[in-house]
Design an enzyme around this catalytic site. Structure first.
Site, short mmCIF file in Angstrom:
data_model
loop_
_atom_site.label_atom_id
_atom_site.label_comp_id
_atom_site.label_asym_id
_atom_site.label_seq_id
_atom_site.Cartn_x
_atom_site.Cartn_y
_atom_site.Cartn_z
N THR A 60 29.60 34.97 25.00
CA THR A 60 30.09 34.51 23.70
C THR A 60 31.24 35.40 23.25
OG1 THR A 60 27.94 33.63 23.03
CG2 THR A 60 29.52 34.08 21.28
N PHE B 230 33.54 36.75 20.23
CA PHE B 230 33.52 36.96 18.79
C PHE B 230 34.89 37.48 18.35
CE2 PHE B 230 29.20 37.42 20.26
CZ PHE B 230 28.42 36.83 19.28
#
Length: 401
Positions: A284, A286
């Protein structure tokens, strides 16, 4: 010591206005260096937001508001007067906004010990892990909603915010792209985090006893094969860490949670199975957001994020993307989002009937620093095709580890 006023991007990048006011060879027909042309009008169309280049919108987009007429012509107050006034009104100099810095946000001397970072979720969330990767000794501040993290920064309650923007399995988080344009925060860094899901349960519970599993819908989808083999019922929760919190606080022996190993430690749960995600390479990305941008550098690889809308015409998107290819700039992300205001256009054609299409906002990440002339030339070239351009941030590249 009085903080100097932020210089325009042309000065921040260590290039004079005369140098950067010339159109490079990639924007016009080929020729020698003597054919470079000074274009003063184009320079006036650019503005500097704390050292980061942005183009002033001619047409309001989303929540953009047109500038008041004559704003650029307002007289500049004398610097000495400003100094005198600041001494009178600001007794605590530490409360004043800090000047821009070229300091790498990931290598601060204090390891982020004085930085407050907002994130969505509860302790043990992956967003909190991303904040701690960026600032190992920071104070993390949980928020119940993503938009609350933006407001916390804007209201000076925290210094930074962490925003998940895309996942290698599920793709982009479209809602968060919309929030980037709605709020006036700047991207000052990125964090790429490996996501390792674990199946958690109360202490002493065996994996075979689990009948239900709580977690965020995306986490449940990423572990679908493993959970189907267990034959459990999947139940949605606000986020992974809150699912672990519910199992621990309610003492649910027949219920498990998909969350991080850190969440198990925080809430006193056992790890019944590790790496339960279907895809081992689950990453992921960010974004780190702040009120002010950092000054772009060239010492380490940088990435720049922009958003723009295009004029109408055949092949205009191809031409817009070509301005980067002509200068050897690699695009790492292209995302289109429909404009929220006046987004639907109708085309009337008597022979083929009517057609409909959406006017789009284009979000692009490219591998170059705004301190590099090639990036500045590309942005100047893009201005020829775009109705609106905004630089959301220029920041160091992060590598997943």
């Amino acid at each position: 010591m009085m903080a100097l006023k932020a210089a325009p991007i042309w000065a921040c990048a260590k290039y004079s206005c005369t140098q950067l006011g010339f159109a490079d060879l990639g924007t016009r027909r080929s020729g020698s260096g003597s054919n470079l042309r000074f274009d003063l009008d184009k320079i006036r169309n650019w503005e500097c937001c704390g050292g980061v280049l942005t183009k002033r919108a001619k047409t309001p987009v989303e929540d953009e508001k047109p500038m008041a007429p004559g704003l650029d012509d307002a007289p500049v107050e004398n610097d000495q007067t400003n100094v005198t006034e600041s001494r009178g009104f600001h007794r605590d100099l530490n409360s004043l906004p800090r000047p821009l810095s070229t300091t790498d946000p990931f290598c601060s001397p204090s390891d982020g010990s004085k930085v407050r970072v907002a994130y969505q979720g509860v302790p043990g969330a992956y967003s909190e892990a991303a904040a701690l990767k960026a600032y190992p000794k920071c104070e993390t501040v949980p928020c119940d909603q993503i938009e609350a993290t933006f407001k916390a920064v804007e209201l000076w309650l925290v210094d930074k915010a962490v925003l998940p923007i895309e996942n290698s399995v599920d793709g982009s988080i479209h809602r968060n792209y919309d929030l980037l344009l709605r709020h006036r925060l700047h991207i000052v860094g990125e964090v790429q985090l490996f996501v390792n899901h674990c199946l958690l349960g109360l202490q002493g519970v065996r994996k075979e006893e689990i009948k239900r599993v709580l977690s965020h819908p995306q986490a449940l989808a990423q572990c679908e094969m493993t959970l189907n083999k267990l034959g459990v019922v999947k139940v949605n929760a606000d986020d992974t860490a809150s699912a672990a919190q519910i199992v621990a606080s309610d003492g649910l022996r027949n219920t498990g949670a998909v969350a991080s190993a850190r969440a198990a430690e925080i809430y006193g749960l056992d790890i019944l199975a590790k790496r339960v995600q279907d895809d081992c390479d689950n990453i992921t990305r960010f974004l780190i957001l702040a009120r002010e941008p950092i000054i772009p550098g060239t010492v380490r690889p940088h990435k720049t994020s922009i958003v723009f809308t295009l004029k109408e015409g055949p092949g205009v998107l191809f031409k817009a993307l070509a301005v980067f290819a002509l200068r050897g700039i690699n695009l790492t992300k292209i995302e289109s989002r429909p404009q929220r205001k006046d987004s639907l256009r109708v085309i009337d054609d008597s022979s083929k009937g009517s057609g409909k299409y959406f006017e789009c906002l284009f979000y692009i990440d490219f591998e170059a620093s705004m301190a590099e002339p090639r990036a500045q030339y590309a942005m100047g070239h893009l201005q020829e095709f775009a109705k609106f351009i905004r630089v959301i941030g220029c920041y160091p590249v992060d590598i997943a580890q």
